[in-house]
Design a protein around this motif. Structure first.
Motif, PDB file in Angstrom:
ATOM      1  N   VAL A 110       0.845  -1.197   0.000  1.00 32.06           N
ATOM      2  CA  VAL A 110       0.000   0.000   0.000  1.00 32.06           C
ATOM      3  C   VAL A 110       0.881   1.248   0.000  1.00 32.06           C
ATOM      4  CG1 VAL A 110      -1.810   1.253   1.228  1.00 32.06           C
ATOM      5  CG2 VAL A 110      -1.865  -1.242   1.156  1.00 32.06           C
ATOM      6  N   ILE A 111       1.965   1.211   0.753  1.00 33.05           N
ATOM      7  CA  ILE A 111       2.920   2.324   0.759  1.00 33.05           C
ATOM      8  C   ILE A 111       3.480   2.546  -0.642  1.00 33.05           C
ATOM      9  CG2 ILE A 111       5.192   3.043   1.581  1.00 33.05           C
ATOM     10  CD1 ILE A 111       4.511   1.630   4.250  1.00 33.05           C
ATOM     11  N   ALA A 112       3.894   1.442  -1.296  1.00 32.78           N
ATOM     12  CA  ALA A 112       4.491   1.550  -2.627  1.00 32.78           C
ATOM     13  C   ALA A 112       3.496   2.089  -3.646  1.00 32.78           C
ATOM     14  CB  ALA A 112       5.011   0.186  -3.065  1.00 32.78           C
ATOM     15  N   HIS A 113       2.224   1.682  -3.538  1.00 38.88           N
ATOM     16  CA  HIS A 113       1.232   2.118  -4.518  1.00 38.88           C
ATOM     17  C   HIS A 113       0.815   3.565  -4.300  1.00 38.88           C
ATOM     18  CE1 HIS A 113      -2.096   1.893  -7.338  1.00 38.88           C
ATOM     19  NE2 HIS A 113      -2.851   2.461  -6.410  1.00 38.88           N
ATOM     20  N   THR A 114       0.623   3.959  -3.055  1.00 36.37           N
ATOM     21  CA  THR A 114       0.091   5.293  -2.769  1.00 36.37           C
ATOM     22  C   THR A 114       1.171   6.365  -2.680  1.00 36.37           C
ATOM     23  OG1 THR A 114       0.191   4.940  -0.371  1.00 36.37           O
ATOM     24  CG2 THR A 114      -1.844   4.282  -1.510  1.00 36.37           C
ATOM     25  N   GLY A 115       2.408   5.962  -2.371  1.00 28.57           N
ATOM     26  CA  GLY A 115       3.464   6.936  -2.155  1.00 28.57           C
ATOM     27  C   GLY A 115       3.403   7.602  -0.788  1.00 28.57           C
ATOM     28  N   LEU A 116       2.515   7.115   0.084  1.00 26.97           N
ATOM     29  CA  LEU A 116       2.380   7.650   1.434  1.00 26.97           C
ATOM     30  C   LEU A 116       3.201   6.822   2.409  1.00 26.97           C
ATOM     31  CD1 LEU A 116      -1.501   8.094   1.376  1.00 26.97           C
ATOM     32  CD2 LEU A 116       0.188   9.908   1.041  1.00 26.97           C
ATOM     33  N   ASP A 117       3.583   7.410   3.551  1.00 27.22           N
ATOM     34  CA  ASP A 117       4.287   6.613   4.544  1.00 27.22           C
ATOM     35  C   ASP A 117       3.273   5.949   5.478  1.00 27.22           C
ATOM     36  OD1 ASP A 117       3.570   8.448   6.615  1.00 27.22           O
ATOM     37  OD2 ASP A 117       5.368   9.639   6.244  1.00 27.22           O
ATOM     38  N   VAL A 118       3.766   5.080   6.340  1.00 30.01           N
ATOM     39  CA  VAL A 118       2.858   4.267   7.152  1.00 30.01           C
ATOM     40  C   VAL A 118       2.011   5.133   8.087  1.00 30.01           C
ATOM     41  CG1 VAL A 118       4.596   3.810   8.941  1.00 30.01           C
ATOM     42  CG2 VAL A 118       2.690   2.233   8.633  1.00 30.01           C
ATOM     43  N   GLU A 119       2.603   6.189   8.652  1.00 32.75           N
ATOM     44  CA  GLU A 119       1.829   7.052   9.553  1.00 32.75           C
ATOM     45  C   GLU A 119       0.692   7.757   8.809  1.00 32.75           C
ATOM     46  OE1 GLU A 119       5.130   6.941   9.551  1.00 32.75           O
ATOM     47  OE2 GLU A 119       5.565   6.200  11.575  1.00 32.75           O
ATOM     48  N   GLU A 120       0.959   8.181   7.585  1.00 35.22           N
ATOM     49  CA  GLU A 120      -0.079   8.830   6.795  1.00 35.22           C
ATOM     50  C   GLU A 120      -1.199   7.862   6.455  1.00 35.22           C
ATOM     51  OE1 GLU A 120       2.241  12.236   4.214  1.00 35.22           O
ATOM     52  OE2 GLU A 120       2.660  10.136   3.742  1.00 35.22           O
ATOM     53  N   ILE A 121      -0.837   6.638   6.055  1.00 38.68           N
ATOM     54  CA  ILE A 121      -1.850   5.625   5.718  1.00 38.68           C
ATOM     55  C   ILE A 121      -2.716   5.315   6.923  1.00 38.68           C
ATOM     56  CG2 ILE A 121      -2.170   3.200   5.074  1.00 38.68           C
ATOM     57  CD1 ILE A 121       0.357   3.579   3.280  1.00 38.68           C
ATOM     58  N   PRO A 167     -10.141   7.902  -0.942  1.00 33.56           N
ATOM     59  CA  PRO A 167      -9.533   7.389  -2.178  1.00 33.56           C
ATOM     60  C   PRO A 167      -8.017   7.509  -2.216  1.00 33.56           C
ATOM     61  CG  PRO A 167     -10.700   9.451  -2.600  1.00 33.56           C
ATOM     62  CD  PRO A 167     -11.074   9.013  -1.219  1.00 33.56           C
ATOM     63  N   ARG A 168      -7.435   8.312  -1.330  1.00 37.01           N
ATOM     64  CA  ARG A 168      -5.979   8.447  -1.324  1.00 37.01           C
ATOM     65  C   ARG A 168      -5.264   7.152  -0.972  1.00 37.01           C
ATOM     66  NH1 ARG A 168      -4.895  13.256   2.695  1.00 37.01           N
ATOM     67  NH2 ARG A 168      -6.768  12.338   3.669  1.00 37.01           N
ATOM     68  N   ILE A 169      -5.939   6.232  -0.264  1.00 35.26           N
ATOM     69  CA  ILE A 169      -5.281   4.976   0.095  1.00 35.26           C
ATOM     70  C   ILE A 169      -5.848   3.783  -0.688  1.00 35.26           C
ATOM     71  CG2 ILE A 169      -4.512   5.727   2.375  1.00 35.26           C
ATOM     72  CD1 ILE A 169      -6.938   4.281   3.578  1.00 35.26           C
ATOM     73  N   ALA A 170      -6.660   4.059  -1.709  1.00 39.04           N
ATOM     74  CA  ALA A 170      -7.165   2.981  -2.562  1.00 39.04           C
ATOM     75  C   ALA A 170      -5.985   2.258  -3.208  1.00 39.04           C
ATOM     76  CB  ALA A 170      -8.098   3.535  -3.623  1.00 39.04           C
ATOM     77  N   THR A 171      -6.014   0.930  -3.182  1.00 38.79           N
ATOM     78  CA  THR A 171      -4.921   0.102  -3.695  1.00 38.79           C
ATOM     79  C   THR A 171      -5.513  -1.103  -4.416  1.00 38.79           C
ATOM     80  OG1 THR A 171      -3.539   0.747  -1.812  1.00 38.79           O
ATOM     81  CG2 THR A 171      -2.843  -1.184  -3.058  1.00 38.79           C
ATOM     82  N   PRO A 172      -5.069  -1.389  -5.635  1.00 37.16           N
ATOM     83  CA  PRO A 172      -5.654  -2.518  -6.381  1.00 37.16           C
ATOM     84  C   PRO A 172      -5.546  -3.836  -5.623  1.00 37.16           C
ATOM     85  CG  PRO A 172      -4.235  -1.195  -7.801  1.00 37.16           C
ATOM     86  CD  PRO A 172      -4.023  -0.702  -6.395  1.00 37.16           C
ATOM     87  N   ARG A 173      -6.515  -4.691  -5.876  1.00 34.00           N
ATOM     88  CA  ARG A 173      -6.467  -6.030  -5.290  1.00 34.00           C
ATOM     89  C   ARG A 173      -5.224  -6.771  -5.788  1.00 34.00           C
ATOM     90  NH1 ARG A 173     -12.734  -8.183  -5.064  1.00 34.00           N
ATOM     91  NH2 ARG A 173     -13.671  -6.203  -4.434  1.00 34.00           N
TER      92      ARG A 173
END
Length: 219
Positions: A107-118, A146-152
């Motif tokens: 999820v981090i790799a797909h969204t570009g967010l760090d764990v705290e943000e997610i 939608p910022r943390i949406a990640t494909p199955r």
């Protein structure tokens, strides 16, 4: 241009599947709940079970013709108003990441967010329960950012434990029991969502809500 129309299809000889047009939203789902309440008052209907943007209607006996019943569902949908069920809000402490969240890195790799943000984004909303399905006690939730949406996942996991908190596309959910999954598991909780000895056996019902709280973040 005319508005999109619902789709009604046969499920065997004793049920119809009504599929509502348009995007999934809380207002749309509340209209599904309203339609279910109405359809269950019809004498020929045995059960009306809400799904996400759809309604399964089963009948007491095999009807001679399905078309009048399908037309009746569509007409009822046109006049259905949103039904607010006003259910409970269940707080759900989640341990994010670590062994219980093996796909957090994806999820981090797909969204570009760090764990705290997610974690902050995921735990911010109160998620309405749209419908139950998939397996006993499982809740389909609305309202994920939608910022943390990640494909199955392209290759599903053979087994995730009950209580696994996961993201699949634009949705999030919590597994009610052990089983396979194609979603990205980001955390875990100890809540028991289904108990056959309870009445009703499922902990949550459509109209209830889940509020995720942060118990711990593990790396």
């Amino acid at each position: 241009m005319s508005a999109p129309r619902p789709t009604v299809s046969h499920l065997g000889t004793t049920a119809l599947l009504f599929e509502a047009p348009g995007e999934t939203s809380l207002d749309q789902q509340q209209r599904i709940w309203s339609l279910a309440r109405l359809a269950e008052t019809w004498p020929e209907v045995r059960e009306a079970v809400p799904g996400v943007n759809n309604l399964l209607v089963s009948f007491r006996t095999v009807p001679r013709r399905f078309e009048p019943l399908a037309d009746r569902l569509c007409e009822a949908w046109d006049s259905a108003s949103a039904l607010s069920l006003g259910g409970r809000v269940i707080e759900l402490p989640v341990v994010y990441g670590g062994e219980g969240g093996p796909h957090m890195a994806d999820v981090i790799a797909h969204t570009g967010l760090d764990v705290e943000e997610i974690v902050a984004i995921h735990s911010a909303p109160v998620y309405p329960v749209f419908a139950l399905g998939s397996h006993p006690g499982y809740c389909y939730l609305g309202g994920m950012d939608p910022r943390i949406a990640t494909p199955r996942r392209q290759v599903p996991v053979v087994k995730i434990p009950g209580g696994a908190v996961s993201i699949g596309g634009a949705q999030t959910g919590v597994s009610a029991s052990d089983g396979p999954s194609g979603w990205n598991t980001i955390g875990s909780t100890r809540m028991r969502f289904f108990d056959a000895s309870r009445d009703p056996p499922a902990l949550l019902q459509p109209g209830d809500s889940i509020a995720f709280t942060v118990a711990e973040i593990r790396r």
